[in-house]
Design a protein around this motif. Structure first.
Motif, PDB file in Angstrom:
ATOM      1  N   GLU A  54     -28.056   3.960 102.736  1.00 22.23           N
ATOM      2  CA  GLU A  54     -28.255   5.058 101.903  1.00 22.23           C
ATOM      3  C   GLU A  54     -28.056   4.849 100.490  1.00 22.23           C
ATOM      4  O   GLU A  54     -28.912   5.320  99.585  1.00 22.23           O
ATOM      5  N   ARG A  56     -28.800   3.639  96.642  1.00 26.83           N
ATOM      6  CA  ARG A  56     -29.990   2.997  96.219  1.00 26.83           C
ATOM      7  C   ARG A  56     -29.840   2.138  94.834  1.00 26.83           C
ATOM      8  O   ARG A  56     -30.659   1.333  94.326  1.00 26.83           O
ATOM      9  N   THR A  57     -28.679   2.053  94.630  1.00 24.37           N
ATOM     10  CA  THR A  57     -28.206   1.323  93.326  1.00 24.37           C
ATOM     11  C   THR A  57     -26.895   0.537  93.633  1.00 24.37           C
ATOM     12  O   THR A  57     -26.377   0.970  94.601  1.00 24.37           O
ATOM     13  N   LYS A 108     -33.643  -2.392  97.130  1.00 19.92           N
ATOM     14  CA  LYS A 108     -35.082  -2.136  97.233  1.00 19.92           C
ATOM     15  C   LYS A 108     -35.375  -1.051  98.601  1.00 19.92           C
ATOM     16  O   LYS A 108     -34.442  -1.377  99.583  1.00 19.92           O
ATOM     17  N   GLU A 109     -36.152  -0.165  98.523  1.00 19.81           N
ATOM     18  CA  GLU A 109     -36.595   0.551  99.868  1.00 19.81           C
ATOM     19  C   GLU A 109     -37.002  -0.320 100.638  1.00 19.81           C
ATOM     20  O   GLU A 109     -37.770  -1.109 100.491  1.00 19.81           O
ATOM     21  N   GLY A 117     -34.083   3.030 105.091  1.00 17.24           N
ATOM     22  CA  GLY A 117     -33.289   3.063 104.063  1.00 17.24           C
ATOM     23  C   GLY A 117     -33.442   1.999 103.081  1.00 17.24           C
ATOM     24  O   GLY A 117     -34.652   1.546 102.862  1.00 17.24           O
ATOM     25  N   TYR A 118     -32.316   1.549 102.216  1.00 23.27           N
ATOM     26  CA  TYR A 118     -32.414   0.576 101.234  1.00 23.27           C
ATOM     27  C   TYR A 118     -31.858  -0.794 101.436  1.00 23.27           C
ATOM     28  O   TYR A 118     -30.648  -0.762 102.534  1.00 23.27           O
TER      29      TYR A 118
END
Length: 316
Positions: A54, A56-57, A108-109, A117-118
Motif C-alpha cells: 500500500e 506509495r513513498t 512504483k505501482e 499495489g506498489y
C-alpha cells in the motif's frame, strides 16, 4: 590471482565500509533475469522487493512499518541511501551476478498482475569486471550460497560468512586482508560445507577406510561412514579404527557442539574443544600432513585464493 600489493595487513576498520549482500528477486528468483535486464517498473536493472503493497513513498512506508524489526528491510534501504562500498550477489540459472547499488530505492505501482499495489525497487549496475560468471567459474563456497537455508529464508541479507566474503573479494579483485594470526582454520573456512565434508571423507579414504558416500544420507546427525574392511589397524593422526570397525562421523565447519550427537562416534569441526571424539583444526593439520593425496586435493580446491594468503597459513 591477486597481486601481492592487493593483499595487505590492514586495520579492521578498512573493511567496515564494504558490505556484501545476497538478494533474491521474486519467489525462487523467478523475476531475476527480467529485472536485471531492466524489464521492470523503472526500466533499468533493479532489485525489487515485494511486501507492504500500500505505501506509495518511502516516507509513507516508514511511517507505518518499522524496518528495525526486519534486518533485510534495514539493509535494503541502507544500500539505497548510501551506495558506496555495497556489493550484491544474485545467483540464478547457473550464473552469479555481481552488482552494486546505483541509486535510492524507488516506489512504483506494480505492473505485475500477480502483485497489486506498489513495489520497491533498488536500482543496480553490474560491476566491471566481472559482470557475471558461470557457477563453474567461481569458488564452490560462493555458488553454494544458493543452497544456504539461512540466505534462502531472506530476501536481501547481509553476507557475514568469512569464506563467502573472501570469495567475492577474490572475484572482484578487491583487497583481501591477511589475518595477523593466520592458521589452518583461515584456509579451511574458505571451503564450502560440501567441500569440507569431502575433505574429511578423503582423509579417511586415503588412510585405508572404505567410505561409501562423501555426503550424509537420511540418518540424523551422520554425514560420513568410515569402515575398516582390512585386517589391520588404521591410524589417522592418532585416531584408531579397528579391523571390521564402522565409524559414524558428523562434520561441521562451524558448530556450538562440544560432543558428537547421541549415537554418533566422532565430531569433526572447526573451533571446537578437541578430545578423543571431538576433532578440530589441530587434528586436521596432523591428518593432512600424513596424507599427501588429500593435501593436494585441498590445495587445488583453494587455488582461487591469492598465493600470499595461502603462504602465511600453517597448511601451505
Amino acid at each position: 590471482n591477486l597481486s601481492a600489493q592487493a593483499l595487505t595487513r590492514e586495520p579492521a576498520r578498512c573493511d567496515e565500509m564494504k558490505k556484501y549482500y545476497y538478494a533474491k528477486i521474486g519467489t525462487g528468483n523467478n523475476r531475476a533475469e527480467a529485472s536485471l535486464r531492466g524489464e521492470n517498473e523503472i526500466g533499468m536493472p533493479a532489485i525489487p522487493i515485494y511486501f507492504e503493497s500500500e505505501p506509495r513513498t518511502k516516507a509513507e512506508f516508514l511511517s507505518i512499518y518499522r524496518p528495525r524489526s526486519n534486518k533485510d528491510v534495514q539493509d535494503y534501504f541502507a544500500c539505497g541511501e548510501n551506495n558506496e562500498g555495497k556489493h550484491i550477489v544474485v545467483i540464478h540459472d547457473g550464473q552469479v551476478h555481481f552488482l552494486e547499488p546505483s541509486g535510492d530505492v524507488d516506489f512504483k505501482e506494480s505492473n505485475d498482475p500477480t502483485w497489486a499495489g506498489y513495489v520497491k525497487l533498488l536500482p543496480v549496475r553490474y560491476t566491471d569486471p566481472p559482470k557475471k560468471l558461470s557457477i563453474t567459474k567461481v569458488p564452490a563456497i560462493l555458488e553454494g550460497m544458493a543452497a544456504s537455508q539461512w540466505l534462502a529464508r531472506g530476501t536481501f541479507r547481509e553476507i557475514r560468512n568469512e569464506g563467502n566474503i573472501i570469495a567475492i573479494q577474490a572475484m572482484l579483485k578487491q583487497q583481501i586482508n591477511v589475518p595477523d594470526n593466520a592458521s589452518i582454520k583461515h584456509a579451511l573456512n574458505c571451503l564450502s560445507s560440501v567441500e569440507f565434508e569431502t575433505l574429511i571423507a578423503k582423509l579417511f579414504e586415503e588412510a585405508g577406510c572404505f567410505v561409501p558416500a562423501y555426503r550424509g544420507g537420511n540418518i540424523q546427525g551422520v554425514d560420513i561412514f568410515a569402515i575398516n574392511k582390512s585386517t589391520s589397524l588404521i591410524n589417522l593422526a592418532g585416531l584408531t579404527i579397528e579391523p571390521a570397525m564402522a565409524m559414524s562421523i558428523q562434520v561441521k565447519l562451524s558448530t556450538p557442539l562440544t560432543a558428537p550427537p547421541q549415537g554418533v562416534d566422532i565430531l569433526v569441526g572447526m573451533g571446537i574443544t578437541e578430545s578423543t571424539n571431538c576433532l578440530g583444526e589441530n587434528w586436521l593439520a596432523l591428518a593432512l600432513a600424513e596424507r599427501p593425496k588429500t593435501r593436494r586435493w585441498l590445495v587445488q580446491s583453494l587455488e582461487w585464493l591469492p598465493p600470499e594468503y595461502q603462504a602465511i597459513t600453517t597448511l601451505f
